[in-house]
Each structure stands twice: as C-alpha cells, then as structure tokens.
Design a protein around this motif. Structure first.
Motif, PDB file in Angstrom:
ATOM      1  N   UNK A 191      29.548  37.713  58.987  1.00 25.85           N
ATOM      2  CA  UNK A 191      28.729  38.123  60.133  1.00 25.85           C
ATOM      3  C   UNK A 191      28.260  39.570  59.997  1.00 25.85           C
ATOM      4  N   UNK A 192      29.164  40.437  59.558  1.00 21.72           N
ATOM      5  CA  UNK A 192      28.796  41.848  59.402  1.00 21.72           C
ATOM      6  C   UNK A 192      27.697  42.012  58.364  1.00 21.72           C
ATOM      7  N   UNK A 193      27.705  41.149  57.350  1.00 19.97           N
ATOM      8  CA  UNK A 193      26.713  41.298  56.280  1.00 19.97           C
ATOM      9  C   UNK A 193      25.322  40.840  56.690  1.00 19.97           C
ATOM     10  N   UNK A 194      25.204  40.041  57.770  1.00 18.56           N
ATOM     11  CA  UNK A 194      23.868  39.590  58.190  1.00 18.56           C
ATOM     12  C   UNK A 194      23.377  40.295  59.447  1.00 18.56           C
ATOM     13  N   UNK A 195      24.210  41.215  60.004  1.00 18.84           N
ATOM     14  CA  UNK A 195      23.765  41.931  61.190  1.00 18.84           C
ATOM     15  C   UNK A 195      22.600  42.855  60.845  1.00 18.84           C
ATOM     16  N   UNK A 196      21.705  43.110  61.794  1.00 20.78           N
ATOM     17  CA  UNK A 196      20.599  44.021  61.539  1.00 20.78           C
ATOM     18  C   UNK A 196      21.116  45.413  61.196  1.00 20.78           C
ATOM     19  N   UNK A 197      20.373  46.129  60.373  1.00 20.19           N
ATOM     20  CA  UNK A 197      20.757  47.488  60.010  1.00 20.19           C
ATOM     21  C   UNK A 197      20.629  48.408  61.211  1.00 20.19           C
ATOM     22  N   UNK A 198      21.581  49.290  61.343  1.00 23.62           N
ATOM     23  CA  UNK A 198      21.546  50.294  62.406  1.00 23.62           C
ATOM     24  C   UNK A 198      21.490  51.674  61.774  1.00 23.62           C
ATOM     25  N   UNK A 199      20.686  52.541  62.350  1.00 23.63           N
ATOM     26  CA  UNK A 199      20.623  53.911  61.858  1.00 23.63           C
ATOM     27  C   UNK A 199      21.964  54.597  62.101  1.00 23.63           C
ATOM     28  N   UNK A 238      27.992  49.641  50.032  1.00 18.98           N
ATOM     29  CA  UNK A 238      28.266  48.868  48.816  1.00 18.98           C
ATOM     30  C   UNK A 238      29.554  48.062  48.945  1.00 18.98           C
ATOM     31  N   UNK A 239      30.599  48.694  49.478  1.00 15.18           N
ATOM     32  CA  UNK A 239      31.871  47.984  49.627  1.00 15.18           C
ATOM     33  C   UNK A 239      31.743  46.822  50.604  1.00 15.18           C
ATOM     34  N   UNK A 240      30.898  46.986  51.614  1.00 18.02           N
ATOM     35  CA  UNK A 240      30.704  45.924  52.610  1.00 18.02           C
ATOM     36  C   UNK A 240      30.181  44.653  51.971  1.00 18.02           C
ATOM     37  N   UNK A 241      29.427  44.806  50.877  1.00 16.37           N
ATOM     38  CA  UNK A 241      28.853  43.643  50.216  1.00 16.37           C
ATOM     39  C   UNK A 241      29.561  43.306  48.908  1.00 16.37           C
ATOM     40  N   UNK A 242      30.780  43.832  48.754  1.00 20.44           N
ATOM     41  CA  UNK A 242      31.544  43.498  47.568  1.00 20.44           C
ATOM     42  C   UNK A 242      30.995  44.105  46.300  1.00 20.44           C
ATOM     43  N   UNK A 243      30.215  45.177  46.422  1.00 20.10           N
ATOM     44  CA  UNK A 243      29.631  45.848  45.262  1.00 20.10           C
ATOM     45  C   UNK A 243      30.464  47.077  44.915  1.00 20.10           C
ATOM     46  N   UNK A 244      30.457  47.479  43.635  1.00 19.38           N
ATOM     47  CA  UNK A 244      31.286  48.630  43.237  1.00 19.38           C
ATOM     48  C   UNK A 244      30.795  49.923  43.886  1.00 19.38           C
ATOM     49  N   UNK A 245      31.697  50.695  44.528  1.00 23.94           N
ATOM     50  CA  UNK A 245      31.288  51.933  45.203  1.00 23.94           C
ATOM     51  C   UNK A 245      31.132  53.112  44.249  1.00 23.94           C
TER      52      UNK A 245
END
Length: 1005
Positions: A774-782, A982-989
């Motif tokens: 759910x967090x990964x599909x939420x709209x981006x917030x400034x 990056x960490x939120x999407x499982x990508x290397x930080x």
C-alpha cells in the motif's frame, strides 16, 4: 491543685493505649526495672531470651555468658566506633545474622535475640521515666524494651505550652540524647516525639526537621489532636511492625556530600510498608495476578521496590524461591537501583543489560532479583511460565500500553505484575488502571499515596508557581509583506506558503526568537541570583526543543559569573541520517559522563548551578538540592505533573543548615488550566465499552485474505524490489488499485482498533506485507521537512526582525501554592471531563461503520497521473528499451536518471540565459525525470518504476534552488530522503543507483 504535665497527659495516654490487649505491651515504670542505671540493657530479660530462643544455650544455660560479654562490648564500642557503626553491627545481632561457636561445639550457629515468628512471645515492656547514667545522666520519657533491649525511645512534651512542639522533642533526641548518651541508642530501631497533637519518628542521625508522621492511607488526613497521635501510636508501635522494620525495612547507606562521605540509616515510611505488604499478598494470591501502586512523585518508589524485593525474598518458602524482575525504562537507573537492593540485603541482584542476557536468566530459571529494561522484552516470546515470578514495573504509565507491554506480558504469562507510578494515565487506549489495576482493588489501585497526603505528611514539599508574562509586539503588516516577497523570490506555491506560514507561526518559531531567548535568559539569571542561589539551591531550565537548549546554554553562560556554570543534558541525533549539528554532540553524554553531571548538580558546593533540558531528567531524576524549575516548554498531563514535582524533594543545606521550605516553578509559557488538569487525575470507574471482539477478528481475517488473494503466486517472504514490482503489476489499472486500497484501509482500521491484543500476532506478518504494498502505491507527497529546511531559517529571520522589544513582567505576579489544601480544591473542580458512566455496548457494526468513514476520507487522496506533452526527440530511444524483469527495470532506471540529469542541467542553463533555445521541458511544475518517463516509457513498463520516479521527483521539487549544495543540513536531508525512497521499494540505498539519482537531484539545485 496539680498542673497539667506531659507525664499526666501524653505519656499516660500513650501507655494506656500500648498496654491494651491488641497492642500487647506490659507497663513497668522505669524505677521498677531490674537494671542498674548505668546499663543500657535489662540483662535479666536478655539472658532469658537467649536461653529461650537458642537451643544450644537452652541445652547448657551457662553458655549465655559467652554471648552477653560480646553484647556489652558492643555497647561500650560506641565511644570509639561511633553510633552508626555500632547500630549497624547491632542490627546484624537483632536479625540473627551473628554466629558463635560455643565452647565444646564444632560449628558456628546463629545467635537469636528476638522471635520474629511470634512477636508477642517476646518480652514486651513499655517504661516511663527511664534514667540512664553514662557520660551524662538522662531521663527518657518512654522506652519500649523487647527482650530487655531498648529498641524505641519516645520523647513527650506538654500539650499546653504552645511554644513547645514535637520538633523540640525530636531535636532533643537527635542533638542531645544521641550525642551525649549514644550507648543507649546502640540497639535503637527508631525514636518518636510528640506534644500530644502530632507524632513524628526518625532514625538515629536523622535531623529533627526530617522526622515524619506515621499514619494509614486508609484513614482521612487528620488534624493535630490527641486522637491523631494515639492512632499513629497504635499503627507505629505495634510489636509486629517494630520487628518487621528490623527484619526487612532497615538499611545503611553512605552518600557523598560537600563535607565528605555521610552515613545514613534508612527506615521506611508508612506508604512504603503498606505497598510492600500489598505486593507480597498479591504475589501469594492464586486468583489475582496484577496490581497498581500509585504513589506521589518524590515519595520513594525506588526504595519501595528495594524493600519489596527484600520482603519477597524472605517469603522464599511460601513462594518457592521466587524471581523478582524489576523493569525500568532507563538504563541510567540500573546501578542506583542495584545498590539500594544490595543495601537492604538483596545481594543476589543481577543486571540484565541485553536481551540475550535477560532471556538466558529467565529461561534457565534464575532466582533472586533481575534488573532490566522493558526494551529487552521486545519480540522475546515466552521466556518462562513459572507463576512465582513477580514483575515490578517502574514508571508503569510509560511503556506498557503498546507492543513492549504486550511482549512483556507474553514473555511471562503467569507472572504477577505490579506497576509503580506517580502519574497514571487514562487517555484513550492508554490506561494505567486497566493495564495494572485489579477490579477487586478499591479504585483499581493496590496502594495509593496521594499528592495531598504526601505534602501534608511533609514527605514532599509544596510547590509554588510563579507566572511570568513574556510580552512582545509583532509587526504583522510588515512581516506579511516581507514573507510575500520571500515567497515570490523562492517561487513557492500557495500550498507551500500555507505550510511555511503554519510552521513559522508555531510555538517553536515564536519562542526561538533570539530577542525572546535573550530576555528570558536574563530574567532566569536575575531570578536565580535573587531567590535561589542565596539558599544554596540549584536550578533546572526546561526548553522547548534541543535547539533552544543550546540557545539558552549560550545566552545563560554569558551572564553567569566565574563561580557559576550551566550545561545542557539531552540526547542528540548522531547517526548518518538526519544528525544534529556536531557542535551539539558535546551535550549527548554516555551514562558515565551523565552520571558525573548529575553528581555535580546534586553537590551544593559545586559551581554547576543550572541544568538545561528538554526531555531528559524531567522524570526519574532526584536532586534534592534543586530548588526551582524554569519552564519554557508547553507540557501537559502527566509530563507536566512530573516536571513540576522535580523541586519538591526535602533538603537541608549541609553547610548553613538552611531548610528548603518549598519547591518553585517559574512559568514562562502559561500553565493555567493544564496544571489543574494534571492534578485532577484519578480512576473514574469508567468501564470499557463492550464489544464482541471475535466478530472484528473474523472481519480482519476476511479483509486480509481478500487483499492477499490479489497477489496469489507471489513469494511474500521476499520484500525486495522484484516482489514489489510483481505485486504492483496486479494493480496496474485504476480499478484493482482502488479495490486494494479499500481493502487495506479497512484492515488498517481494524488492526489499529484491536491493537495491542496478543491475538494480532497471527495476522501481523500478512498485514505488514500488505502495508508495504500500500505504501508503494500511495501518491507522492512533498517533503514538508525539506521545504522548512530550505525556507525555515529565512522565515525565522523575518520573524525575528519584526518582533519588537521583549518585556518580562515580574510585577504583581500571581503565585499559586500547590500545598495539600490547594491540591484538594483543584481536584474537586469541574474541568469538563467526560461522564465516566457510559456503559452502552458498542457493536461490531458500529466499529466497522466508523472505519468505513475513515476509508472514504483516505480514498479521496488516491489519483491517477495523466500523460503530458512530448519531450525532445533525443529521448525517443527510451521507447525502444525492452523490460522483462526487475534487473532490466533497475538498469532502465539508471539510464533514465542520467538522461534526466542532463535535461535538468540544460533547462537550468536556459533559465540562467546561458544556453540557446531549448524547448524540452514544457511543464515547469514537474521534474525532468517524470516528464521523460511519462512520454517515453517503453511498452509494458512496470508500474513500480513510475512510483519510484514520482517519489524521486517529489524530492527534486524541494531541492532545485540555488545554494543548496553548499548547505550541509540540506544535503544531508536530501541524501537521507533518497535512501528512504530506495529502501521503500527494495532498492539498494547505496551504490550506482543511489549515485545517479543523487546526481540528477543535484542538477536541479
């Protein structure tokens, strides 16, 4: 006509009460005692007790003459060794801890002077007018003898002389009798003094001003009278209690002071004894497994726990060698608590300073006392199912409402839990009475020692509150104009302007004005020097936040003299992500360094006069020499209550003899109603709304199962980028995305409603996995923080420039005295609290309806991003990219980041007039990365890539302003936020992807 004397009134009344059958004392006038005036013992009674209580002596009565000379020698040694040393040695004799090998025997055996199992089988004599001839000749008004030893001495004064009080009698005992006839006090347990109105007691060496009353928390607070002192006598002078004080509630300690090491004998106060007896009774109760001890701040809860541990260990047989687990919320209390436990004789005290240590001790069945913190129980699982474990939780209102409290209960499911607090909480789901209180206890409290009773007893001091009016003028018109110009210059939107305005108008921004800091600091120093320093007392400043702590440190230090110091005690963020400025780190001390600061602050002769804090040392910090707290931070409820009670400890200046009469709070923010609300705390009798919880668990299980069904076939054990990409492919279009959002929000509402029930562990792994999706599909917030970091300093400078002279009005101050009477008045006020008697059951349908309304509000924020106009032709090649798996997605992201960086640089060059006509970014509201992706994304591009790109460009929108690369805090925050994305999407930080993303962001500065 005979006059009214102490002998004919107070003495006679006390003795008459003591000889009643329920008390058990026998009256023998001093002149009739079978003793020489030079002997501090009735040796015939001592001899009989030795024979009666010691089988080895009973077998051969002449052996008594091997013991009596040792006792006589101890009385004589007082002239060389001092009263403390000999009284401490006698305590070992009284407890049966001294051994002796009798002539003709092969082993040492304990020597018993008192029968603790049957107090009334001892010789119990009360005498009046007892004469003792030592270096001086003294006559003691009342002496209580147990087996021929003078354990209690009482001094009575005439009740008709208004100029004479119990204090005079106490002072006679402390200053004259103990000094001039110390041998008579070698076996002394305590002494008491009364003038027929009040009765106070104290240990040897305890100054008269520190003697306290003995009462019962079950009784009303009594006015001084003969009836009041008779009630005190029947409670305090019971043989059972006197022997219990010897056996359990006495210890000696040595404390550092300005004049050197001071020996101190510690005996209990009545609320401590009541609480300990309640704890032991609860530990032995097979039907009740918890209890709440609610004692006023500063009334000795740490010592109470030490006494409780000692008493529980004495119950070893009844409780089958129990384990006492003492749970703290701060590591810095470890050594202090352990030393007090050892002082009362609990030598088997172990410190579990890590989770593995704690688990090993409990799983291996260690007995004795284990001291640890609540954090060591996190995710511990079941550590022991023994029922003879007693858990004592200090500051029980803090950490027991959520997961940590739940984990502790799960780790020791059959233990008896007792919570100790001075400030219980009942705020929504946070309810100390429910967490620890038992419904069978009055008011859900096992033992309650109230603030008004503590102040009335003199155990703690009343608190005076002075209100300071901090007055200044803000030039609103010019400030608004200046801010409008700043907003135009920085190119921020109306929405961002609103955010900055709200932030700038907060308490922190106004309070942090340099003019205000300077004015308040000057007022603090003036006030301290005029009212506090002359008494030898110390001060504590409570600032709004860490930045203001440092600001006050700088401002106050400039105003102090050579023999005056101040320092900050606080915790700083020192990690890689979002650290505080390095110049603050000097105030973030390790435990040893912080302990030294505390020791210096407690020493009245040390030049460290003022501590500046924001959160640390507001709770659990006892510094009797603290006389004032300067409050420049809005506090509420239990936090406010704990703060204002910091200076309420009793203290006498060891050099001048000046006694602290009250604590003082100087209020710079306006306590007002918050103070009244903080004092009006109590169990309301509110019953939790009834609900069929099983229905909600069933609903939660159904919603989670429905949501998970969308992701059948995906390996949920892997939370990396590839898994998220696969999950997002299932939500590629609007309909499934919105359907999943509805399902998750419903699950979230149910999960939070039921938290922290242990049953949720069953659902937690699946729920957490869905939450990540759910967090990964939420709209981006400034990032509000980045916006404030960019404009905050400029905005605060604007405010500071438009604030006029700051004035602090100290004239005509309204002073509120929080003594026992005022506290009772405040607690009776109607402050508009809710009616506690609403017991109407809540249905599962109502809960679900409430969650559905919240769901509707959340779904309103979910939008679908439209396509935008085409970009430059040079980016057409991106359409030709083939993306089959997650690896190719990451490579594509790297390429597009490089291209976006180049496009952003070209765009910036054009804006600065350094480039020819370049028409590649038609929408300045979007980042280059987003515009490139939306127009040139290859066919079948995974939706997760768009999510990552949106988040990175949301970061870009906050950072494309001149000068940010030279700002260390800004650069640090950008790097931190990028790693979070990056960490939120499982990508290397770290690594190539991070470097290219950062380079793209940097191109927008």
């Amino acid at each position: 006509m005979g006059g009214m004397s102490e002998a004919s009134t107070v003495q006679a009344a006390l003795i008459a009460r003591l000889v009643e059958p329920d008390m058990g004392w026998t009256h023998v006038p001093g002149r009739d005692l079978a003793r020489l005036p030079t002997s501090p013992m009735v040796e015939g009674e001592v001899r009989e007790a030795l024979i009666r209580l010691n089988p080895a002596i009973a077998k051969k009565p002449s052996r008594v003459d091997e013991v009596l000379p040792k006792l006589r020698a101890l009385f004589l040694a007082v002239s060389d060794d001092g009263l403390f040393a000999t009284n401490r040695q006698m305590l070992e004799w009284l407890r049966g801890q001294v051994t002796h090998r009798f002539v003709g025997t092969r082993r040492d055996v304990p020597v018993h002077l008192i029968d603790y199992s049957a107090p009334h089988k001892n010789s119990l004599i009360v005498s009046n007018e007892v004469v003792f001839v030592g270096a001086d000749t003294r006559r003691y008004d009342i002496v209580l003898w147990v087996n021929g030893l003078p354990l209690v001495i009482g001094e009575t004064k005439t009740p008709v002389d208004s100029s004479v009080s119990w204090f005079d009698g106490a002072n006679d005992v402390h200053s004259i009798y103990e000094t001039r006839t110390p041998s008579f006090f070698v076996p002394n347990v305590f002494s008491f003094a009364t003038e027929g109105k009040e009765l106070r007691y104290g240990a040897i060496g305890q100054p008269a001003e520190h003697w306290l009353p003995w009462a019962s928390t079950a009784d009303p607070i009594r006015m001084p009278s003969l009836q009041a002192i008779l009630r005190s006598a029947e409670l305090l002078l019971r043989p059972e209690l006197i022997l219990e004080i010897i056996n359990t509630y006495t210890f000696f300690t040595y404390q550092a002071s300005a004049t050197g090491t001071v020996a101190k004998k510690v005996i209990p106060r009545y609320p401590q004894v009541e609480a300990v007896e309640g704890i032991v009774t609860r530990a032995r109760d097979p039907l009740r497994d918890q209890g709440l001890v609610w004692h006023h701040q500063g009334s000795g809860k740490t010592l109470l726990m030490a006494f409780a541990a000692a008493k529980l260990r004495q119950e070893s047989t009844a409780l089958d060698a129990p384990t006492i687990v003492v749970v703290l919320d701060r590591l810095d209390l470890f050594e202090q608590l352990a030393s007090e436990f050892r002082a009362v004789g609990v030598m088997d005290t172990a410190l579990a300073e890590s989770a593995p240590e704690l688990r090993k001790m409990l799983t291996k069945g260690r007995r004795g006392v284990i001291v640890t913190t609540v954090f060591r129980f996190a995710n511990a699982g079941v550590l022991s199912r023994r029922s003879n474990i007693i858990v004592l939780v200090d500051e029980a209102h803090r950490t027991q409402d959520g997961r940590l409290g739940r984990d502790l209960r799960a780790a020791l499911p059959k233990a008896t839990r007792v919570g100790l607090t001075g400030t219980p909480i009942s705020i929504g789901p946070r309810d100390t009475w429910d967490n620890f209180g038992h419904p069978d206890d009055p008011g859900h409290v096992l033992s309650h020692y109230s603030v008004e009773r503590s102040i009335a007893d003199g155990a703690t001091l009343p608190v005076h509150v002075e209100t300071r009016l901090v007055d200044f003028h803000i030039d609103a018109a010019n400030l608004n104009q200046a801010f409008a110009e700043l907003a135009a210059e920085e190119g921020i939107s109306d929405e961002q302007q609103s955010l900055i305005t709200r932030k700038a108008g907060t308490v922190a921004s106004i309070m942090a004005s340099p003019n205000r800091i300077a004015a308040v600091a000057a007022d603090i120093v003036r006030h301290y020097r005029a009212k506090i320093a002359p008494l030898g007392l110390k001060a504590q400043v409570v600032a709004y936040d860490r930045a203001m702590c440092v600001a006050y440190q700088n401002a106050i230090s400039e105003l102090l003299g050579e023999d005056e110091e101040c320092t900050v005690v606080m915790t700083c963020r020192t990690g890689k992500d979002d650290p505080d400025p390095e110049e603050w780190w000097v105030y973030d001390r390790d435990r040893a360094a912080e302990a030294k600061v505390k020791q210096r602050f407690r020493d009245p002769e040390d030049p460290l006069k003022i501590l500046i804090v924001t959160a640390k040392l507001l709770t659990g910090f006892d510094a009797p020499a603290e006389g004032v707290i300067y409050l420049d931070k809005p506090l509420r409820a239990h936090t406010l209550f704990q703060a204002i009670t910091r200076p309420n400890r009793r203290w006498t200046n060891p050099v001048t003899g000046q006694e602290k009469l009250h604590g003082l709070v100087v209020d710079y923010v306006g306590l007002g109603k918050e103070l009244a609300a903080a004092l009006k705390v109590g169990y309301t009798g509110r019953k939790k709304p009834l609900i069929d919880v099983e229905d909600l668990y069933s609903e939660l299980a159904h919603v989670i199962a429905t949501a998970l069904a969308r992701f059948d076939g995906i390996d949920r054990s892997d939370a990396g980028f590839a898994t998220l990409q696969k999950a997002q492919e299932r939500l590629a279009t609007t309909k499934p995305r919105e359907g999943f959002a509805k399902e998750f929000i419903m699950a979230q509402g149910l999960f939070e409603f039921l938290w922290p029930a242990p049953e949720l562990r069953t659902y937690e792994p699946d729920y957490r996995w869905l939450a990540k999706i759910y967090a990964s599909i939420q709209p981006s917030q400034l990032s509000d923080k980045l916006l404030w970091m960019r404009l905050g300093a400029k905005t605060q400078n604007l405010i500071a420039r438009h604030i006029g002279d700051v004035r602090i009005d100290a004239s005509g101050l309204e002073e509120v005295v929080l003594d026992a009477g005022m506290v009772q008045v405040i607690q009776q006020l109607d402050l508009g609290f809710d009616d506690p008697d609403d017991e109407r059951p809540i249905t599962a349908a109502e809960v679900l309806d409430s969650i559905a309304k919240r769901l509707a509000r959340k779904l309103a924020g979910i939008t679908v991003h439209p396509l935008y106009e085409s970009l430059a032709e040079r980016l057409e090649q991106l359409r030709q990219t083939k993306i089959i798996d997650a690896t190719q997605s990451v490579e594509y992201l790297k390429r597009i980041l490089e291209l976006a960086r180049d496009v952003a640089r070209a765009d910036r060059a054009e804006r600065e007039g350094q480039l020819g006509e370049v028409a590649i970014l038609p929408d300045p509201r979007l980042g280059a990365l987003t515009q490139i992706f939306l127009e040139y994304q290859p066919d079948f591009t995974p939706r997760i890539l768009e999510s990552v790109i949106e988040k990175i460009d949301a970061l870009v929108l906050q950072t494309r302003y001149t000068g940010w690369q030279a700002s260390q805090p800004g650069d640090r925050e950008v790097r931190r936020q990028l790693r979070v994305i990056l960490k939120e999407y499982g990508l290397p930080p770290t690594g190539a992807l991070f470097d290219r993303a950062y380079a793209y962001i940097a191109a927008n500065y």
